[in-house]
Scaffold this motif. Structure first.
Motif, PDB file in Angstrom:
ATOM      1  N   PRO A   1       0.730  -1.158  -0.321  1.00  0.00           N
ATOM      2  CA  PRO A   1       0.061   0.035  -0.112  1.00  0.00           C
ATOM      3  C   PRO A   1       0.931   1.142   0.056  1.00  0.00           C
ATOM      4  N   TRP A   2       1.896   1.222  -0.636  1.00  0.00           N
ATOM      5  CA  TRP A   2       3.063   2.526  -0.481  1.00  0.00           C
ATOM      6  C   TRP A   2       3.499   2.654  -2.029  1.00  0.00           C
ATOM      7  N   SER A   3       4.080   3.700  -2.147  1.00  0.00           N
ATOM      8  CA  SER A   3       4.542   4.301  -3.371  1.00  0.00           C
ATOM      9  C   SER A   3       5.468   3.039  -4.120  1.00  0.00           C
ATOM     10  N   LEU A   4       6.206   2.067  -3.240  1.00  0.00           N
ATOM     11  CA  LEU A   4       6.433   0.946  -4.179  1.00  0.00           C
ATOM     12  C   LEU A   4       5.537  -0.120  -3.628  1.00  0.00           C
ATOM     13  N   ASP A   5       4.880  -0.428  -4.824  1.00  0.00           N
ATOM     14  CA  ASP A   5       3.534  -0.973  -4.674  1.00  0.00           C
ATOM     15  C   ASP A   5       3.463  -2.755  -4.708  1.00  0.00           C
ATOM     16  N   HIS A   6       4.765  -3.289  -4.721  1.00  0.00           N
ATOM     17  CA  HIS A   6       4.700  -4.714  -4.806  1.00  0.00           C
ATOM     18  C   HIS A   6       6.145  -5.179  -3.940  1.00  0.00           C
ATOM     19  N   ILE A   7       6.024  -6.477  -3.479  1.00  0.00           N
ATOM     20  CA  ILE A   7       7.301  -7.332  -3.229  1.00  0.00           C
ATOM     21  C   ILE A   7       7.425  -8.442  -3.895  1.00  0.00           C
ATOM     22  N   ASN A   8       8.361  -9.020  -4.242  1.00  0.00           N
ATOM     23  CA  ASN A   8       8.414 -10.213  -4.857  1.00  0.00           C
ATOM     24  C   ASN A   8       8.489 -11.250  -3.763  1.00  0.00           C
ATOM     25  N   VAL A   9       7.825 -12.363  -3.699  1.00  0.00           N
ATOM     26  CA  VAL A   9       8.071 -13.626  -2.783  1.00  0.00           C
ATOM     27  C   VAL A   9       8.311 -14.777  -3.772  1.00  0.00           C
ATOM     28  N   TYR A  10       9.094 -15.563  -3.136  1.00  0.00           N
ATOM     29  CA  TYR A  10       9.361 -16.801  -4.019  1.00  0.00           C
ATOM     30  C   TYR A  10       8.956 -18.059  -3.136  1.00  0.00           C
ATOM     31  N   LEU A  11       8.124 -18.829  -4.006  1.00  0.00           N
ATOM     32  CA  LEU A  11       7.669 -20.210  -3.528  1.00  0.00           C
ATOM     33  C   LEU A  11       8.481 -21.369  -3.926  1.00  0.00           C
ATOM     34  N   PHE A  12       8.645 -22.424  -3.147  1.00  0.00           N
ATOM     35  CA  PHE A  12       9.428 -23.606  -3.375  1.00  0.00           C
ATOM     36  C   PHE A  12       8.714 -24.908  -3.078  1.00  0.00           C
ATOM     37  N   ASP A  13       8.511 -25.698  -4.106  1.00  0.00           N
ATOM     38  CA  ASP A  13       7.779 -26.777  -4.026  1.00  0.00           C
ATOM     39  C   ASP A  13       8.478 -27.947  -3.407  1.00  0.00           C
ATOM     40  N   GLU A  14       7.952 -28.273  -2.315  1.00  0.00           N
ATOM     41  CA  GLU A  14       8.721 -29.289  -1.379  1.00  0.00           C
ATOM     42  C   GLU A  14       7.987 -30.580  -1.512  1.00  0.00           C
ATOM     43  N   GLY A  15       7.236 -30.947  -2.608  1.00  0.00           N
ATOM     44  CA  GLY A  15       6.615 -32.325  -2.766  1.00  0.00           C
ATOM     45  C   GLY A  15       5.036 -32.147  -2.027  1.00  0.00           C
ATOM     46  N   ASP A  16       5.038 -32.087  -0.892  1.00  0.00           N
ATOM     47  CA  ASP A  16       3.590 -32.164  -0.095  1.00  0.00           C
ATOM     48  C   ASP A  16       3.334 -30.933   0.434  1.00  0.00           C
ATOM     49  N   SER A  17       4.226 -29.688   0.389  1.00  0.00           N
ATOM     50  CA  SER A  17       4.001 -28.506   0.789  1.00  0.00           C
ATOM     51  C   SER A  17       4.869 -27.491   0.155  1.00  0.00           C
ATOM     52  N   TRP A  18       4.878 -26.333   0.555  1.00  0.00           N
ATOM     53  CA  TRP A  18       5.446 -25.167   0.000  1.00  0.00           C
ATOM     54  C   TRP A  18       6.356 -24.492   1.157  1.00  0.00           C
ATOM     55  N   SER A  19       7.641 -23.985   0.653  1.00  0.00           N
ATOM     56  CA  SER A  19       8.222 -22.926   1.513  1.00  0.00           C
ATOM     57  C   SER A  19       8.070 -21.858   0.792  1.00  0.00           C
ATOM     58  N   VAL A  20       8.276 -20.664   1.574  1.00  0.00           N
ATOM     59  CA  VAL A  20       8.138 -19.308   1.018  1.00  0.00           C
ATOM     60  C   VAL A  20       9.080 -18.454   1.434  1.00  0.00           C
ATOM     61  N   VAL A  21       9.586 -17.626   0.740  1.00  0.00           N
ATOM     62  CA  VAL A  21      10.671 -16.265   1.224  1.00  0.00           C
ATOM     63  C   VAL A  21       9.975 -15.104   1.092  1.00  0.00           C
ATOM     64  N   ASP A  22       9.781 -14.399   2.197  1.00  0.00           N
ATOM     65  CA  ASP A  22       8.935 -13.250   2.443  1.00  0.00           C
ATOM     66  C   ASP A  22       7.578 -13.226   2.349  1.00  0.00           C
ATOM     67  N   THR A  23       6.839 -12.170   2.566  1.00  0.00           N
ATOM     68  CA  THR A  23       5.216 -12.532   2.809  1.00  0.00           C
ATOM     69  C   THR A  23       4.550 -11.284   2.097  1.00  0.00           C
ATOM     70  N   GLY A  24       5.110 -10.038   2.276  1.00  0.00           N
ATOM     71  CA  GLY A  24       4.215  -8.863   2.162  1.00  0.00           C
ATOM     72  C   GLY A  24       3.751  -8.300   3.362  1.00  0.00           C
ATOM     73  N   SER A  25       3.000  -7.240   3.469  1.00  0.00           N
ATOM     74  CA  SER A  25       2.820  -6.358   4.723  1.00  0.00           C
ATOM     75  C   SER A  25       1.435  -7.101   5.109  1.00  0.00           C
ATOM     76  N   MET A  26       1.104  -6.760   6.214  1.00  0.00           N
ATOM     77  CA  MET A  26      -0.008  -7.112   6.918  1.00  0.00           C
ATOM     78  C   MET A  26      -1.336  -6.199   6.267  1.00  0.00           C
ATOM     79  N   GLY A  27      -2.501  -6.564   5.894  1.00  0.00           N
ATOM     80  CA  GLY A  27      -3.372  -5.819   5.294  1.00  0.00           C
ATOM     81  C   GLY A  27      -4.521  -6.587   4.468  1.00  0.00           C
ATOM     82  N   LYS A  28      -5.578  -6.035   4.309  1.00  0.00           N
ATOM     83  CA  LYS A  28      -6.765  -6.696   3.508  1.00  0.00           C
ATOM     84  C   LYS A  28      -6.149  -7.297   2.091  1.00  0.00           C
ATOM     85  N   ARG A  29      -5.396  -6.427   1.310  1.00  0.00           N
ATOM     86  CA  ARG A  29      -4.789  -6.794  -0.058  1.00  0.00           C
ATOM     87  C   ARG A  29      -3.759  -7.640   0.060  1.00  0.00           C
ATOM     88  N   GLY A  30      -3.150  -7.508   0.919  1.00  0.00           N
ATOM     89  CA  GLY A  30      -2.111  -8.684   1.172  1.00  0.00           C
ATOM     90  C   GLY A  30      -2.684 -10.063   1.313  1.00  0.00           C
TER      91      GLY A  30
END
Length: 398
Positions: A63-92
């Motif tokens: 919700p700022w002038s920098l309007d995005h963050i990249n997050v990276y998802l890793f397929d672990e077979g039966d689940s996912w790992s993620v690096v970073d999340t975004g900020s708390m809020g309804k849009r996220g």
């Protein structure tokens, strides 16, 4: 000191009129020599872009002038790992729910890795942990500092924050406005973190997406920022430590008013020039790119140039606010002004630590005046030699 009718010194008025801030939301830096393998393509909505086998690039809205963050998802077979999340809020939250519905395929997120403490990086870590039972992995200084900031959030601005601004040359007439601001922005941008976490340190190993990754610590933008270097193929998750196009804010804050973050920042960037294999860089903002060493050199050189400009500008004693014209190129207000002040202090403190700037205090305001001769070719080596700055050699963790 001569002041105008508004009670603002001529130097401060000129600074406020001309200033701009090169932080990690604005302040474009040339990216000559970088290669973007996906061209102009970026993830949109709940779509993702595969960057390697089982590794996916997604974006969360901010919700700022920098309007995005990249997050990276890793397929672990039966689940996912993620690096970073975004900020708390309804849009996220809505973005994660859409990703869950359209991409995760019914598999839970089992692990969240936070590169560092800023709200756009771990703001929804606690929410993901509650929703999926995910664990949180971070460095100790980032987790502890985040917890401290979250617990210390208040509606009232503490006196030490006001004192910090006034001693840096902000006119006292603005004190009522500063006190009217809230001091709980961090708490509002970060869901309460899990009460436990998994600690990683410089040189720690992680398995993500069937690959071995080594933690490479960077400092300056945050206290113990974790980058991830893949040992099995040339991939490097750089967080905010290395961004294309823009440069991260490096600031002195009221909670550590004598800090020297720029010494840590330059030393960290110089050290990362030893990352092997010309990796594909997965940054937190902007596009995935190649050309790590080129970008590291450009980032260091930009600060070396700022230090030279600042040293020249301080041929007469100036308050930190009065140094803005040598560093920035647009008028600053609100949070941009606060970040610019922190960045100006970071540059002043590094020059001071190298005996290239002397500080005086008249009982109200600090002023800095240049001494000696500035030589950009010496700064990186001298900064690394300062007490507590150098990390172990990168070769020692590979």
């Amino acid at each position: 000191m001569t002041k105008n009718k508004a009670g603002v010194s001529k130097g401060e008025a000129k600074a406020l009129a001309q200033a701009s801030v090169a932080d990690h939301r604005r302040g474009v830096v040339e990216d000559d020599g970088l290669w973007y393998p996906h061209g102009d393509a970026v993830p949109e909505g709940s779509t993702v872009i595969p960057v390697a086998d089982g590794v996916y690039w997604a974006r969360m809205p901010l919700p700022w002038s920098l309007d995005h963050i990249n997050v990276y998802l890793f397929d672990e077979g039966d689940s996912w790992s993620v690096v970073d999340t975004g900020s708390m809020g309804k849009r996220g939250i809505a973005a994660w729910e859409a990703l869950e519905a359209d991409f995760l395929g019914g598999k839970p997120i089992s692990r969240v890795i936070g590169t560092h403490l800023h709200p756009d990086h771990i703001g929804l870590a606690g929410w993901l942990a509650e929703r999926f039972g995910a664990s949180l992995t971070m460095t100790a200084l980032e987790y502890m500092t985040a917890s401290n900031l979250w617990m210390g959030g208040t509606k009232e601005v503490p006196d030490n924050e006001i004192e910090f601004m006034l001693k840096s040359g902000v006119d006292p007439q603005f004190e009522p406005m500063m006190r009217s601001a809230r001091f709980d922005n961090y708490r509002r941008g970060v869901h309460q973190l899990p009460p436990r976490y998994i600690r990683v340190e410089d040189g720690s190993d992680l398995m993500l997406g069937g690959r071995r990754w080594r933690v490479v610590i960077g400092r300056g933008h945050s206290p113990e920022h974790a980058c991830l270097s893949c040992l099995d193929e040339p991939l490097f998750i750089s967080g905010d430590q290395v961004l294309p196009n823009i440069t991260s804010n490096v600031s002195v804050h009221a909670r550590e008013p004598e800090a020297n973050p720029l010494a840590h920042w330059i030393t960290s960037l110089e050290r990362m020039k030893g990352i092997p294999g010309d990796p594909l860089v997965l940054p937190s903002h902007g596009r995935v790119f190649k050309g790590l060493e080129t970008r590291l050199t450009a980032l260091v050189d930009s600060h070396l140039g700022k230090l030279k400009s600042l040293h020249d500008w301080c041929s007469e004693a100036r308050t930190p606010v009065e140094t803005f014209p040598s560093l920035f190129r647009r008028k600053l207000t609100g949070m941009d002004f606060y970040m610019a002040l922190g960045e100006a202090l970071a540059h002043l403190h590094l020059l001071e630590s190298l005996s290239l700037m002397k500080r005086t205090f008249d009982g109200d305001v600090y002023r800095f005046e240049a001494v000696g001769t500035y030589d950009a070719s010496l700064v990186a080596g001298q900064a690394k030699a300062l007490p507590g700055v150098a990390l172990r050699e990168l070769a020692d963790i590979y």
